[in-house]
Design an enzyme around this catalytic site. Structure first.
Site, PDB file in Angstrom:
ATOM      1  N   GLU A   1      -5.209  -8.697   1.217  1.00 45.65           N
ATOM      2  CA  GLU A   1      -5.851  -8.344   2.492  1.00 45.65           C
ATOM      3  C   GLU A   1      -7.334  -8.105   2.264  1.00 45.65           C
ATOM      4  OE1 GLU A   1      -4.267  -4.987   4.679  1.00 45.65           O
ATOM      5  OE2 GLU A   1      -2.208  -5.599   4.277  1.00 45.65           O
TER       6      GLU A   1
ATOM      7  N   GLU B   1       0.800  -1.228   0.000  1.00 40.91           N
ATOM      8  CA  GLU B   1       0.000   0.000   0.000  1.00 40.91           C
ATOM      9  C   GLU B   1       0.833   1.279   0.000  1.00 40.91           C
ATOM     10  OE1 GLU B   1      -3.094   0.038   2.932  1.00 40.91           O
ATOM     11  OE2 GLU B   1      -3.908  -1.893   2.318  1.00 40.91           O
TER      12      GLU B   1
HETATM   13  C1  FCB Z   1      -4.218  -1.975   5.630  1.00 40.42           C
HETATM   14  C2  FCB Z   1      -2.831  -2.318   6.102  1.00 40.42           C
HETATM   15  C3  FCB Z   1      -2.790  -3.375   7.181  1.00 40.42           C
HETATM   16  C4  FCB Z   1      -3.934  -3.236   8.163  1.00 40.42           C
HETATM   17  C5  FCB Z   1      -5.249  -3.083   7.451  1.00 40.42           C
HETATM   18  C6  FCB Z   1      -6.437  -2.975   8.363  1.00 40.42           C
HETATM   19  O1  FCB Z   1      -4.218  -0.677   5.119  1.00 40.42           O
HETATM   20  O2  FCB Z   1      -2.048  -2.749   5.025  1.00 40.42           O
HETATM   21  O3  FCB Z   1      -1.529  -3.324   7.787  1.00 40.42           O
HETATM   22  O4  FCB Z   1      -3.687  -2.228   9.050  1.00 40.42           O
HETATM   23  O5  FCB Z   1      -5.213  -1.968   6.609  1.00 40.42           O
END
Ligand code: FCB
Length: 463
Positions: free
Chosen positions: A365, A169
Site C-alpha cells: 500500500e 497491519e
Molecule cells: C492503511 C489500511 C488501509 C487504508 C489505508 C489508508 O492503514 O491498511 O485499509 O485504510 O491505511
C-alpha cells in the site's frame, strides 16, 4: 535525481492496486455473511464520521466484474484484495459457508481471465463479531481460528492463487483496535493491546504454517512499519524516544517474525505495563514460520522527541507518556493530515533490508487522500478528476522506491492504495484515496487523472 529524469524498474516488477473487503464490498447481508466487528463499530454512535458504514460501500460485491475490467484496462498486473472472514465462517469458527467462498471464486477467475494476478490478504480487520464476543484478539483461541479459516480459503482458491498474505497491519488491529479505541472493536486497554499483538502474530505463524503445508507457494504478511526519526539526531533523548517507538511499532513485529524473538528492551517496557502471561513457551518459534515476502505499507514518516513532559502516543503507544513527544506533521499534508515525505520510504526500505536481510519486499500500500472532486470538463462529458496532487505524491514515492532498489533493496513490486475511493475506516467516505473516483449515489466509477498517469507508468515500466 531530477523529478523529470526517466526511470525504469526491474524487469518483472509487479504493478498493481490494493483494496480491502469491508472498505469496498458492501452486501453485508448477502449470501449468509455474518456480522463483523466493523459492522458493530460503525453502528456505534460517534465512532465513524457521520455514522457511515460499509453496508453498501462501493457495491463491489455486485460490481466486481466491471471493476476487474477496469483493472485490466488500466493494465494492472496484480490486484491485492482481502477475503472477509465473516463471509466464509459467519460465526468465526465451524462450518464453512460455500456461498461466501463462491464470491472470491468468481473474483479470482475474473482476475485470471483478464491476466491480473490475485494477491490475497486473509485478514484486513473484519473479525467475525462472534469471535469478538469471546474476547477477539485478546483470546488466544482466535489465533487458532485464523489458521482454520486460512485453510478453508486455501482449500477453495489454492489451485489458482499463488500469493497469500495473512494479516494486514497488525499494529492497527492491536493498538488502534484495543489500545486507543479509534478502530473496531474500540477497546482502550494497554494489556489488551499487547495481548492482541501477540495473538495476531501467533495467528499469523499458525496460518502460515498451515498454508505452507497445504502447498501455498508464496507466503507473507503485510505490516505498516514506521520510518521513525528523532527530531534532533544529535539529542540522546530524541534518539532514545525514537528507539522506544521503533520497538513498539516495528521490532515487536519484525523481530519475532524473522526468528529473533521479542526484543529484550520491548519486553522490559511491556513488562512495566502488563504481566505478559499471554506469551507462552514455544510461541516465538511458531511465530517465526518462514515467509517469502514482506508486505510494506507506507504513507508518512514519524518524527519524535524525548521530553519529560511529553504527552506520549496514548493507547497507540502504551507507556510513552513522559518520554515521547510525537511531533505535529509539517510541510505539505494530505487530506488525512499526514506529512508527505517520500524519502521516508527509501529510508524505511533500506532499514528493513539492512536489519532483516533476505526478505523480499512488496509495497502492498502507498497512496494519498486528497479532496478531489469531479469537474464538468471531462472529455467524455462524465466529469474528470484532475488529481495532480495525487500524481505528485505517487511520482515522488515511486522515485523513492526506485532509489531503494538502486541501493540494493530487493523490492518486487508496488501496489497503489487504492483502486477505488472507499470506506476509510473511522473517517467514513469523506477521505478519498482512489485512483478511480466513486460517486456513491450512482456507483459510477470515473478514472482520475492519476489512474491514466499510472496506466502510462505501468505500460512503460517506469517514469
Ligand atoms: C492503511 C489500511 C488501509 C487504508 C489505508 C489508508 O492503514 O491498511 O485499509 O485504510 O491505511
Amino acid at each position: 535525481m531530477s523529478a523529470t529524469s526517466e526511470l525504469r524498474f526491474p524487469e518483472g516488477f509487479v504493478w498493481g492496486a490494493a483494496t480491502a473487503a469491508y472498505q469496498i464490498e458492501g452486501a453485508v447481508h448477502d449470501d449468509g455473511r455474518g456480522p463483523s466487528i466493523w459492522d458493530t463499530f460503525s453502528r456505534t454512535p460517534g465512532k465513524v464520521f457521520q455514522g457511515h458504514t460499509g453496508d453498501v460501500a462501493c457495491d463491489h460485491y455486485h460490481r466486481y466484474a466491471d471493476d476487474v475490467a477496469l483493472m485490466a484496462e488500466l493494465g494492472l498486473g496484480a490486484y491485492r484484495f482481502s477475503v472477509a472472514w465473516p463471509r466464509i465462517q459467519p460465526d468465526g469458527t465451524g462450518p464453512v459457508n460455500p456461498r461466501g467462498l463462491d464470491f472470491y471464486d468468481r473474483l479470482t477467475d475474473a482476475l485470471l481471465d483478464r491476466g491480473v494476478d490475485p494477491i490475497v490478504t486473509l485478514y484486513h480487520w473484519d473479525l467475525p463479531q462472534a469471535l469478538q464476543d469471546r474476547g477477539g484478539w485478546t483470546n488466544r483461541d482466535t489465533a487458532e481460528h485464523l489458521a482454520d479459516y486460512a485453510v478453508a480459503v486455501h482449500n477453495r482458491l489454492g489451485d489458482r492463487i499463488r500469493t497469500w498474505t495473512t494479516l494486514n497491519e497488525p499494529w492497527c488491529s492491536a493498538y488502534l483496535g484495543y489500545g486507543n479505541g479509534v478502530h473496531a472493536p474500540g477497546e482502550r486497554d494497554a494489556g489488551a493491546a499487547f495481548a492482541a499483538v501477540h495473538h495476531l502474530l501467533l495467528g499469523h505463524g499458525l496460518a502460515a504454517r498451515a498454508l505452507r503445508a497445504a502447498g501455498a507457494p508464496t507466503l507473507g504478511i503485510t505490516l505498516n512499519p514506521a520510518d521513525v526519526q528523532p527530531a534532533d539526531p544529535a539529542s540522546a533523548a530524541d534518539v532514545a524516544a525514537a528507539r522506544l517507538v521503533d520497538g513498539l511499532h516495528n521490532r515487536i513485529f519484525l523481530d519475532p517474525l524473522t526468528g529473533a524473538g521479542y526484543p529484550d528492551d520491548v519486553l522490559a517496557h511491556l513488562g512495566r505495563l502488563v504481566e505478559p502471561t499471554f506469551i507462552r513457551d514455544g510461541d516465538e518459534k511458531l511465530i517465526a514460520a518462514p515467509i517469502d515476502l514482506l508486505g510494506v505499507n507506507y504513507y508518512a514518516p514519524t518524527y519524535v522527541a524525548g521530553r519529560p513532559d511529553a504527552a506520549g502516543g496514548g493507547g497507540a503507544y502504551p507507556g510513552t507518556e513522559g518520554v515521547v513527544e510525537f511531533l505535529p506533521p509539517t510541510g505539505p499534508l494530505t487530506d488525512m493530515g499526514w506529512m508527505i515525505e517520500a524519502t521516508g520510504l527509501t529510508r524505511l526500505l533500506e532499514r528493513i533490508a539492512r536489519d532483516y536481510p533476505g526478505l523480499p519486499m512488496l509495497i502492498t500500500e502507498n497512496g494519498g487522500a486528497f479532496p478531489d472532486k469531479p469537474g464538468a470538463d471531462g472529455p467524455d462529458g462524465l466529469g474528470q478528476v484532475m488529481d495532480t496532487d495525487r500524481i505528485a505524491y505517487l511520482d515522488g514515492h515511486l522515485r523513492a522506491a526506485h532509489q531503494a532498489i538502486a541501493r540494493g533493496v530487493d523490492l518486487r513490486g508496488y501496489l497503489v492504495w487504492s483502486l477505488l475511493d472507499n470506506f476509510e475506516w473511522a473517517e467514513g467516505y469523506r477521505k478519498r484515496f482512489g485512483i478511480v473516483h466513486v460517486d456513491y449515489l450512482t456507483q459510477r466509477r470515473t478514472p482520475k487523472s492519476s489512474a491514466r498517469w499510472y496506466q502510462e507508468v505501468i505500460s512503460r515500466n517506469g517514469l
